[in-house]
Scaffold this active site. Sequence first.
Site, PDB file in Angstrom:
ATOM      1  N   LYS A  71      21.562  55.756 -17.500  1.00 46.95           N
ATOM      2  CA  LYS A  71      20.608  56.593 -16.763  1.00 46.95           C
ATOM      3  C   LYS A  71      21.374  57.494 -15.821  1.00 46.95           C
ATOM      4  CE  LYS A  71      16.507  57.887 -15.708  1.00 46.95           C
ATOM      5  NZ  LYS A  71      17.002  59.260 -15.869  1.00 46.95           N
ATOM      6  N   LYS A  95      23.982  52.332  -8.287  1.00 46.61           N
ATOM      7  CA  LYS A  95      22.725  52.796  -7.694  1.00 46.61           C
ATOM      8  C   LYS A  95      21.541  52.074  -8.353  1.00 46.61           C
ATOM      9  CE  LYS A  95      22.765  57.160  -6.830  1.00 46.61           C
ATOM     10  NZ  LYS A  95      22.678  58.636  -6.941  1.00 46.61           N
ATOM     11  N   LYS A 107      25.954  59.883 -16.827  1.00 51.58           N
ATOM     12  CA  LYS A 107      25.958  61.181 -16.144  1.00 51.58           C
ATOM     13  C   LYS A 107      26.464  62.232 -17.102  1.00 51.58           C
ATOM     14  CE  LYS A 107      24.741  62.661 -12.042  1.00 51.58           C
ATOM     15  NZ  LYS A 107      23.669  62.104 -11.219  1.00 51.58           N
ATOM     16  N   THR A 192      13.816  62.068  -4.252  1.00 48.24           N
ATOM     17  CA  THR A 192      15.102  61.843  -3.598  1.00 48.24           C
ATOM     18  C   THR A 192      14.991  62.119  -2.106  1.00 48.24           C
ATOM     19  OG1 THR A 192      16.231  62.477  -5.640  1.00 48.24           O
ATOM     20  CG2 THR A 192      17.566  62.378  -3.657  1.00 48.24           C
ATOM     21  N   ASN A 223      17.352  71.156  -3.837  1.00 48.48           N
ATOM     22  CA  ASN A 223      16.223  70.243  -4.045  1.00 48.48           C
ATOM     23  C   ASN A 223      16.276  69.055  -3.092  1.00 48.48           C
ATOM     24  OD1 ASN A 223      15.111  67.639  -5.510  1.00 48.48           O
ATOM     25  ND2 ASN A 223      13.955  69.367  -6.292  1.00 48.48           N
ATOM     26  N   SER A 356      12.483  58.224 -11.472  1.00 51.71           N
ATOM     27  CA  SER A 356      12.808  58.464 -12.884  1.00 51.71           C
ATOM     28  C   SER A 356      12.485  57.215 -13.712  1.00 51.71           C
ATOM     29  CB  SER A 356      14.293  58.811 -13.045  1.00 51.71           C
ATOM     30  OG  SER A 356      14.515  60.196 -12.893  1.00 51.71           O
TER      31      SER A 356
END
Length: 422
Positions: A71, A95, A107, A192, A223, A356
């Site tokens: 992820k 995380k 990633k 976030t 963002n 997510s």
Amino acid sequence: MATENLNPFESAQAKVKHACEQLGLDDNVYQMLSEPQRVIEVNIPVHMDDGSLKMFKGWRSLHNNAIGPGKGGIRFHPGVNYDEVRALSIWMTFKCGIMGIPYGGGKGGVICDPLTLSDKELEQIARGYVRGLHKYIGEKIDVPAPDVGTNGQIMSWMMDEYIKLNGDQASLGVFTGKSVAWGGSQGRNEATGFGIYVIAREAAKKIGIDIAHASVAVQGFGNVGRFTCKNMFRQGTKVVAVSEWEPKNGAYVIYKEDGLNYEEMVEYVEKNHNLLNFPGSKSLTMDEFWALDVDILVPAALENAITAEVAEKIQAKLVCEAANGPTTPAADEVLNRRGIILTPDVLTNAGGVTVSYFEWVQNLYGYYWTEAEAESRQEEAMVSAFNDIWAIREEHNVTVREAAYMNSVKKVADVMKLRGWV
């Protein structure tokens, strides 16, 4: 002052090694966690608007899938590189572990500057990236999401390309961070920033700061920085300074002692595409920004922003890492020596991956929640994770970052042992 090693991959490895040593784990565990399981490189041909053909290079790293599928976001940025992508995938593993989410770290990134590309060129990069990787992504394999330079529209192009290549199977859970109109989760865009506010609030409480009356400086108004400001502002917290980057002028800072107005900043950015000369604000240098006498400092830009030299200037009582890897290992030591509490990226900005995960669950079930439900579940998960990590910090007399890695490395190590990997 000696030059610091700013390689993000080596920094990520050092954090994992330190946690393994603190936990007394066998070296085999570190060896398994020190490198990604796979990194795939893709070269994407794009027919540019001027008629030329240009190749764009990208990568996708899957760090560890012991607990579940990979992820992590896909970054479109000129500074994307092999080591950065590998480092970010390592951080994502831990995380997810911190939040108790059944994922491993992934990633991706492509070297490009979205600000200089047309929608047609961006769409070709997005679709070409998926063509090169579609066999290695999937709802139960590796689940990408937006990151720096990407958004819901880019995820939609990628999702569409994946469905075409996958026999028209509408597996919406392959990508998260999609537009709400097509399988996205309510609350994902702001997740976030909302999570950063929650972690800042909880940490502030522990050291005797009432966040409703705190002063905050935020580095970055993308963002993450934008929605951090929004959530601070809506709770009455005073954001006194925002630093941002502009291609012609580089980094700049706007400052207002009695607080910047979030809605006015958004309106100004939409009109002017930057915050330069924001009405009623004073311009500061970056050195002055870092040295501001504020309660909370939020680095929300890119990695290695806080070096040892910068850390010596910081006057804030609390640093909340909103970006990935914004503090160098040497700077960590300086902040610790100076008694400045830092909440690490793997905890502070975990709101994005948490929602997510919620989006992925909703896609798998075909049942969708309201924004209030998503936000409530996110807050509950992040407060719980924070309390677990703070308890480890106090029990072992370690930093919050060390506690976060100890918490997560142990979870991944336990599953690797159960699976017979180590």
